[in-house]
Each structure stands twice: as structure tokens, then as C-alpha cells.
Design a protein around this motif. Structure first.
Motif, PDB file in Angstrom:
ATOM      1  N   GLY A  79      52.103  61.194  26.623  1.00 26.38           N
ATOM      2  CA  GLY A  79      51.759  61.526  27.991  1.00 26.38           C
ATOM      3  C   GLY A  79      52.917  62.251  28.661  1.00 26.38           C
ATOM      4  O   GLY A  79      54.057  62.243  28.177  1.00 26.38           O
ATOM      5  N   LEU A  80      52.643  62.891  29.815  1.00 26.69           N
ATOM      6  CA  LEU A  80      53.696  63.580  30.558  1.00 26.69           C
ATOM      7  C   LEU A  80      54.580  62.560  31.276  1.00 26.69           C
ATOM      8  O   LEU A  80      54.087  61.575  31.834  1.00 26.69           O
ATOM      9  CB  LEU A  80      53.080  64.545  31.566  1.00 26.69           C
ATOM     10  CG  LEU A  80      52.385  65.786  30.981  1.00 26.69           C
ATOM     11  CD1 LEU A  80      51.691  66.564  32.088  1.00 26.69           C
ATOM     12  CD2 LEU A  80      53.377  66.663  30.245  1.00 26.69           C
ATOM     13  N   LYS A  81      55.878  62.816  31.262  1.00 29.36           N
ATOM     14  CA  LYS A  81      56.817  61.895  31.886  1.00 29.36           C
ATOM     15  C   LYS A  81      56.548  61.751  33.385  1.00 29.36           C
ATOM     16  O   LYS A  81      56.528  60.629  33.926  1.00 29.36           O
ATOM     17  CB  LYS A  81      58.247  62.384  31.648  1.00 29.36           C
ATOM     18  CG  LYS A  81      59.315  61.501  32.266  1.00 29.36           C
ATOM     19  CD  LYS A  81      60.702  62.012  31.951  1.00 29.36           C
ATOM     20  CE  LYS A  81      61.776  61.133  32.606  1.00 29.36           C
ATOM     21  NZ  LYS A  81      63.145  61.629  32.295  1.00 29.36           N
ATOM     22  N   LEU A  82      56.321  62.861  34.068  1.00 34.18           N
ATOM     23  CA  LEU A  82      56.082  62.803  35.508  1.00 34.18           C
ATOM     24  C   LEU A  82      54.805  62.030  35.827  1.00 34.18           C
ATOM     25  O   LEU A  82      54.751  61.270  36.807  1.00 34.18           O
ATOM     26  CB  LEU A  82      56.002  64.219  36.079  1.00 34.18           C
ATOM     27  CG  LEU A  82      57.292  65.044  36.035  1.00 34.18           C
ATOM     28  CD1 LEU A  82      57.048  66.458  36.582  1.00 34.18           C
ATOM     29  CD2 LEU A  82      58.407  64.362  36.837  1.00 34.18           C
ATOM     30  N   THR A  83      53.776  62.210  34.988  1.00 33.80           N
ATOM     31  CA  THR A  83      52.514  61.509  35.212  1.00 33.80           C
ATOM     32  C   THR A  83      52.669  60.010  35.004  1.00 33.80           C
ATOM     33  O   THR A  83      52.178  59.193  35.791  1.00 33.80           O
ATOM     34  CB  THR A  83      51.426  62.073  34.281  1.00 33.80           C
ATOM     35  OG1 THR A  83      51.306  63.477  34.491  1.00 33.80           O
ATOM     36  CG2 THR A  83      50.096  61.393  34.531  1.00 33.80           C
TER      37      THR A  83
ATOM     38  N   HIS B 262      44.402  59.799  32.335  1.00 35.36           N
ATOM     39  CA  HIS B 262      45.399  60.821  32.014  1.00 35.36           C
ATOM     40  C   HIS B 262      45.329  61.189  30.530  1.00 35.36           C
ATOM     41  O   HIS B 262      44.903  60.398  29.686  1.00 35.36           O
ATOM     42  CB  HIS B 262      46.799  60.324  32.367  1.00 35.36           C
ATOM     43  CG  HIS B 262      46.941  59.918  33.803  1.00 35.36           C
ATOM     44  ND1 HIS B 262      46.638  60.767  34.849  1.00 35.36           N
ATOM     45  CD2 HIS B 262      47.350  58.746  34.365  1.00 35.36           C
ATOM     46  CE1 HIS B 262      46.847  60.150  36.000  1.00 35.36           C
ATOM     47  NE2 HIS B 262      47.275  58.910  35.729  1.00 35.36           N
ATOM     48  N   GLU B 263      45.781  62.391  30.213  1.00 34.98           N
ATOM     49  CA  GLU B 263      45.695  62.923  28.851  1.00 34.98           C
ATOM     50  C   GLU B 263      46.991  62.682  28.085  1.00 34.98           C
ATOM     51  O   GLU B 263      48.093  62.847  28.632  1.00 34.98           O
ATOM     52  CB  GLU B 263      45.402  64.423  28.897  1.00 34.98           C
ATOM     53  CG  GLU B 263      44.094  64.773  29.587  1.00 34.98           C
ATOM     54  CD  GLU B 263      43.921  66.278  29.731  1.00 34.98           C
ATOM     55  OE1 GLU B 263      44.928  67.003  29.496  1.00 34.98           O
ATOM     56  OE2 GLU B 263      42.825  66.732  30.084  1.00 34.98           O
ATOM     57  N   LEU B 264      46.832  62.283  26.837  1.00 32.70           N
ATOM     58  CA  LEU B 264      47.951  62.175  25.905  1.00 32.70           C
ATOM     59  C   LEU B 264      47.681  63.167  24.783  1.00 32.70           C
ATOM     60  O   LEU B 264      46.681  63.040  24.052  1.00 32.70           O
ATOM     61  CB  LEU B 264      48.080  60.769  25.325  1.00 32.70           C
ATOM     62  CG  LEU B 264      48.712  59.684  26.231  1.00 32.70           C
ATOM     63  CD1 LEU B 264      47.723  59.222  27.306  1.00 32.70           C
ATOM     64  CD2 LEU B 264      49.176  58.499  25.396  1.00 32.70           C
ATOM     65  N   LYS B 265      48.543  64.179  24.663  1.00 32.90           N
ATOM     66  CA  LYS B 265      48.320  65.237  23.692  1.00 32.90           C
ATOM     67  C   LYS B 265      49.449  65.290  22.678  1.00 32.90           C
ATOM     68  O   LYS B 265      50.572  64.867  22.952  1.00 32.90           O
ATOM     69  CB  LYS B 265      48.205  66.586  24.395  1.00 32.90           C
ATOM     70  CG  LYS B 265      46.981  66.704  25.300  1.00 32.90           C
ATOM     71  CD  LYS B 265      46.850  68.122  25.840  1.00 32.90           C
ATOM     72  CE  LYS B 265      45.576  68.272  26.656  1.00 32.90           C
ATOM     73  NZ  LYS B 265      45.389  69.663  27.140  1.00 32.90           N
ATOM     74  N   GLN B 266      49.110  65.847  21.519  1.00 37.55           N
ATOM     75  CA  GLN B 266      50.116  66.046  20.478  1.00 37.55           C
ATOM     76  C   GLN B 266      50.927  67.298  20.757  1.00 37.55           C
ATOM     77  O   GLN B 266      52.159  67.303  20.614  1.00 37.55           O
ATOM     78  CB  GLN B 266      49.433  66.141  19.108  1.00 37.55           C
ATOM     79  CG  GLN B 266      50.398  66.260  17.933  1.00 37.55           C
ATOM     80  CD  GLN B 266      49.674  66.384  16.604  1.00 37.55           C
ATOM     81  OE1 GLN B 266      48.459  66.553  16.571  1.00 37.55           O
ATOM     82  NE2 GLN B 266      50.411  66.303  15.517  1.00 37.55           N
TER      83      GLN B 266
ATOM     84  N   GLN C 110      42.879  64.722  21.709  1.00 35.64           N
ATOM     85  CA  GLN C 110      43.733  64.035  22.662  1.00 35.64           C
ATOM     86  C   GLN C 110      43.196  62.622  22.928  1.00 35.64           C
ATOM     87  O   GLN C 110      42.043  62.306  22.609  1.00 35.64           O
ATOM     88  CB  GLN C 110      43.786  64.801  23.983  1.00 35.64           C
ATOM     89  CG  GLN C 110      42.434  64.890  24.689  1.00 35.64           C
ATOM     90  CD  GLN C 110      42.488  65.714  25.957  1.00 35.64           C
ATOM     91  OE1 GLN C 110      43.492  66.348  26.259  1.00 35.64           O
ATOM     92  NE2 GLN C 110      41.406  65.721  26.730  1.00 35.64           N
ATOM     93  N   TYR C 111      44.065  61.773  23.472  1.00 41.50           N
ATOM     94  CA  TYR C 111      43.687  60.446  23.931  1.00 41.50           C
ATOM     95  C   TYR C 111      43.595  60.469  25.452  1.00 41.50           C
ATOM     96  O   TYR C 111      44.338  61.188  26.129  1.00 41.50           O
ATOM     97  CB  TYR C 111      44.718  59.401  23.500  1.00 41.50           C
ATOM     98  CG  TYR C 111      44.541  58.898  22.084  1.00 41.50           C
ATOM     99  CD1 TYR C 111      43.640  57.886  21.795  1.00 41.50           C
ATOM    100  CD2 TYR C 111      45.292  59.429  21.036  1.00 41.50           C
ATOM    101  CE1 TYR C 111      43.482  57.416  20.501  1.00 41.50           C
ATOM    102  CE2 TYR C 111      45.138  58.979  19.748  1.00 41.50           C
ATOM    103  CZ  TYR C 111      44.223  57.957  19.482  1.00 41.50           C
ATOM    104  OH  TYR C 111      44.067  57.506  18.204  1.00 41.50           O
TER     105      TYR C 111
END
Length: 461
Positions: A354-358, A328-332, A321-322
Motif C-alpha cells: 500500500g502507499l505510505k501516505l494512505t 485502498h489498493e495494494l499493488k505490486q 491488486q489487493y
């Protein structure tokens, strides 16, 4: 007072020695010390008939070709004239004053026959490389690679647009030699299989040549001369002819590195090249073989709008992940898939999101993804190797390597300006390969002669 008129007086007998009339500091005296052709006759023995009229000595032909390429004599017809008249050339070719110079047509007959069938010119080039190794001019630790465009013996007036060209309609039995060679290279990675993109024009006389405008000027047909050099003394350790496109030039890197390792046992600790070689697959190939890539990375992840680039995100290899600057986490993938076809494949390009809400609630959204609902980052298959190259680019050794890379560019300048190889005289892939091998052999011999000049002898009174 004025002296008498000088007139030639014929004599019945002459006492003449070529050895005494060739200057001690002549380049050919130094080159001759490093030319070992003793094994050529044995090397070619299987390609000659044991009956019939004796042929021209192949050693004589090779010595004449070396003279031509060392001194920029491009025409074989003119080469025969120069060897006939020049005493130093006769001395180097082991010809006495009364010996007859071979006809220029002899070169073509041998080149298209036994020389190519036996790969004699490759053998001759590798012999000079072995001599450079023996003399301590090659360490094999640092190597550089580059390619240069050499104009082919073809022009646009005798060509066909790509929409009208049909290779399948060519009858090899009736085609010229260069066209038959083109048909044989359609499946080779250095030529036809290098790219699916067809050139804008195809030459009728030399269809394997590439129509290119890479020099930012008028387009022309060309081949690429690829050099792999050792940066200690600028010795050429391998040479390869390819199409003039980046895929073929980059692909020749693997071919040459494998060949020098198998032939001479050379495995460099670093490879130096320009940005054209900074592709992910090549960098990954080098890192897998423990070769440090001192190569600028082709990177298109930069942004011009002032927002965060991929370099601002931290890569977490353990969790795949990034991590963004805000933590915040960016996952595949955010869940485990029972179906393996829906999970990560490990091939191609992966996208991390990343998550839209985040992202919507993030205070740094204007600096990260002002025009998107969430931030996404792509990661190439060989990103780890690309990062290795980026880290190397920050070191002092990398700065030294970029200066050493100029040695290969100097060799190409010498090739074109001093040896006169700005345009090919022979056609077809084999013709280009022959000329490149002979030119590289001549450059290595001149290098040996420069580093180890012939000792000067005092003339007898």
C-alpha cells in the motif's frame, strides 16, 4: 475307563487328498480364485537361458511369496519351513505331499536377478489392480494418498555423520549391492535429488535410507511407503518407495497419478490427502489437470497479534491488486516498465504494497500495520490453486473426504500390525520397493477375498 494308548500304525498305502483337508472357508481358497499367474512364464521368457538345467518354477516362487506376505511370514527361511508343514500352503502352491519345497536361497537369486530386471513384482501388483477394476472395486473417481514410515534394516552404530560422508569416494566395484543402488538413485527425484539437505547420519549398510525423527521419538533410518488408493473399497492402485522426507513423498504423488492414468486410464475427479500435501506447486499441478484438491492448505499467512490477515483483503485478479477492508489498493507495481526485466516475472513470490501516505492516514492502521509505515502482502505463485483448495474446504464434500482419508491410514495399520511390515528385511531402494509391492499385492488380494469369499461347498459323506 481309560482308553488304549494311541500309537501311530505305519501303513503301506495311503489315500490322501490335499483338496479334502483344506477347509472350505480358508483364506487361501478365496485368494486363489484371484491369483492369475498364467502369463508369468511368457513374461519372464527373455530372462531365462534356453540351455542348461531347468530352474525352479517362477510361479511356485511367487505363490510362496504371496503366502508369506498374506500371513506375515517375514523370513524366507521360515516361509520354506511353513510351506513344507502346512497343508493349506502346499495346496495353494500346487505342491503335493511328496513334492520338495525350494531352498530359501532360490528367492535371493531370483529377486536380485530376473525378478528385478523384468519388474515382475510391479507386473504382479498391476495384475491384481486390474482384477480389482474388473470386479468393480475401483471407480477411479475419488482417490486418497498418504505415506508411512517403515524402519530400514540399518542402525546408528553403523553410520557416518554428514560432514564425514563422501559419496564420491565410494568405488562401485567394491561396494555392497545396497550401496551401488544408492549411487544409482542420487539423481532420482524420489531419493537423492528430492532435497539438497543432507541427513544428519548416513548408514553404511543402506545409505539410501533416511535418518528421521518424524515420529517425535528416537530417530531411526527409514523409507517411506507411499500409497495411492481408491476410496470406494480401499483398493491400493499404486505404491512407491521414497526417502522419508516431505519433498519426496509429495513428489511421488505426481509419479503415481501419471502411472495409473497411463496404465489403467484412471483420472480422479478429486484427490484426498493431509496437510503435508497442501503445498502450492502440488495444488497448482492438480488444478491444472482438473483434479479437485481435497487437501488442507499449508498457510502461514495467519497472525497472532489480532491484526488483519491476508484473508481479510480482497483479491482483484483483473487489476492484479489487493483491496483492503478500507477500500485502498495494494499493488505490486504502480507504473509501467519499459525494461521487461524490471517488471513482474510471474514466478516465485510477489509482494503487494500500500502507499505510505494512505496507510499513515488510515483510521484502521492500528488493526492493519501498527508497527509498519505501510501494509504489504505476499502472494505465492500458485495462490489461485491454493484458493481453490480453501473454497473446497468449506463444502460438505470436503468433510466426507476427510473421513474417507482414514481408509489409507487403516491400510498402513493393517500393513504393520497384521502383515508385520514394521521393519524392512531387504536393503536398498530396490529391496524396499520389492517389499512394498508384495505387501500391497497381498493387501489387494485379501481385499478381494473379503469382498468375494469362496463359495462354501458341502463335504461328501
Amino acid at each position: 475307563m481309560m482308553g488304549p494308548r494311541q500309537e501311530a500304525q505305519p501303513a503301506l498305502f495311503y489315500e490322501f487328498s490335499l483338496e479334502d483337508h483344506v477347509p472350505q472357508n480358508h483364506l487361501l481358497r478365496s485368494i486363489d480364485r484371484f491369483v492369475d499367474l498364467s502369463g508369468i512364464r511368457t513374461f519372464l521368457d527373455d530372462f531365462y537361458s534356453h540351455t542348461g538345467r531347468p530352474s525352479v518354477d517362477p510361479e511356485l516362487l511367487i505363490r510362496m511369496l504371496l503366502v508369506g506376505y498374506c500371513f506375515g511370514i517375514r523370513s524366507e527361511r521360515r516361509l520354506c519351513e511353513e510351506v513344507h508343514l502346512n497343508l493349506a500352503y502346499r495346496w495353494f502352491c500346487r505342491l503335493d505331499l511328496s513334492d520338495r519345497v525350494p531352498d530359501h536361497s532360490t528367492f535371493s537369486k531370483n529377486r536380485h536377478g530376473r525378478f528385478r530386471d523384468s519388474e515382475l513384482l510391479r507386473h504382479l501388483f498391476e495384475t491384481t489392480v486390474a482384477r480389482c477394476l474388473e470386479e468393480g472395486l475401483v471407480s477411479g473417481q475419488r482417490m486418497a494418498i498418504d505415506a508411512s514410515l517403515i524402519e530400514a534394516d540399518a542402525n546408528k552404530q553403523n553410520s557416518t555423520p554428514k560432514d564425514d560422508w563422501d559419496a564420491a569416494s565410494i568405488d562401485p566395484a567394491d561396494a555392497p549391492r545396497a550401496v551401488r543402488e544408492y549411487l544409482h538413485t542420487l539423481d532420482k527425484a524420489a531419493f537423492g535429488a528430492a532435497s539438497e539437505v543432507q541427513p544428519k547420519f548416513t548408514s553404511h549398510s543402506d545409505p539410501a535410507s533416511q535418518w528421521t525423527a518424524a515420529r517425535k521419538g528416537p530417530a531411526f533410518f527409514s523409507y517411506s511407503d507411499n500409497y495411492l488408493i481408491d476410496t470406494d473399497h480401499g483398493v491400493i492402485v499404486d505404491v512407491e518407495a521414497t526417502r522419508s522426507i516431505r519433498q519426496a513423498e509429495v513428489g511421488s504423488t505426481k509419479t503415481m497419478l501419471k502411472r495409473v492414468k497411463g496404465r489403467f486410464g484412471l483420472h480422479p475427479e478429486r484427490l484426498i490427502a493431509d496437510t503435508a500435501y497442501g503445498t502450492g506447486p502440488l495444488l497448482g499441478w492438480l488444478v491444472d489437470r482438473k483434479i479437485a484438491p481435497h487437501i488442507p492448505v499449508i498457510d502461514k499467512s495467519g497472525r497472532n497479534d489480532g491484526t488483519w490477515t491476508r484473508a481479510d483483503f480482497e483479491w482483484d485478479a483483473d487489476n492484479d491488486q489487493y483491496i483492503c477492508p478500507e477500500g485502498h489498493e495494494l499493488k505490486q507495481f504502480r507504473r509501467n516498465y519499459s525494461d521487461p526485466n524490471r517488471g513482474p516475472t510471474g514466478k516465485g513470490v510477489a509482494k503487494y504494497r500500500g502507499l505510505k501516505l494512505t496507510c499513515q492516514a488510515c483510521p484502521s492502521k492500528s488493526r492493519c500495520c501498527p508497527n509498519m509505515d505501510f501494509r504489504s502482502i505476499t502472494r505465492e505463485e500458485h495462490e489461485d490453486a491454493r484458493q481453490v483448495a480453501r473454497d473446497i474446504a468449506k463444502t460438505r464434500q470436503y468433510d466426507i473426504s476427510m473421513k474417507l482419508r482414514k481408509k489409507v491410514e487403516m491400510l498402513f495399520a493393517h500393513l504393520k500390525r497384521i502383515l508385520g511390515l514394521g521393519r524392512l528385511r531387504l536393503r536398498g531402494p530396490c529391496g524396499a520397493n520389492d517389499e512394498f509391492l508384495l505387501a500391497a499385492t497381498a493387501q489387494n488380494l485379501r481385499k478381494l477375498a473379503k469382498v468375494f469369499p469362496a463359495p462354501q461347498q458341502t463335504r461328501k459323506a
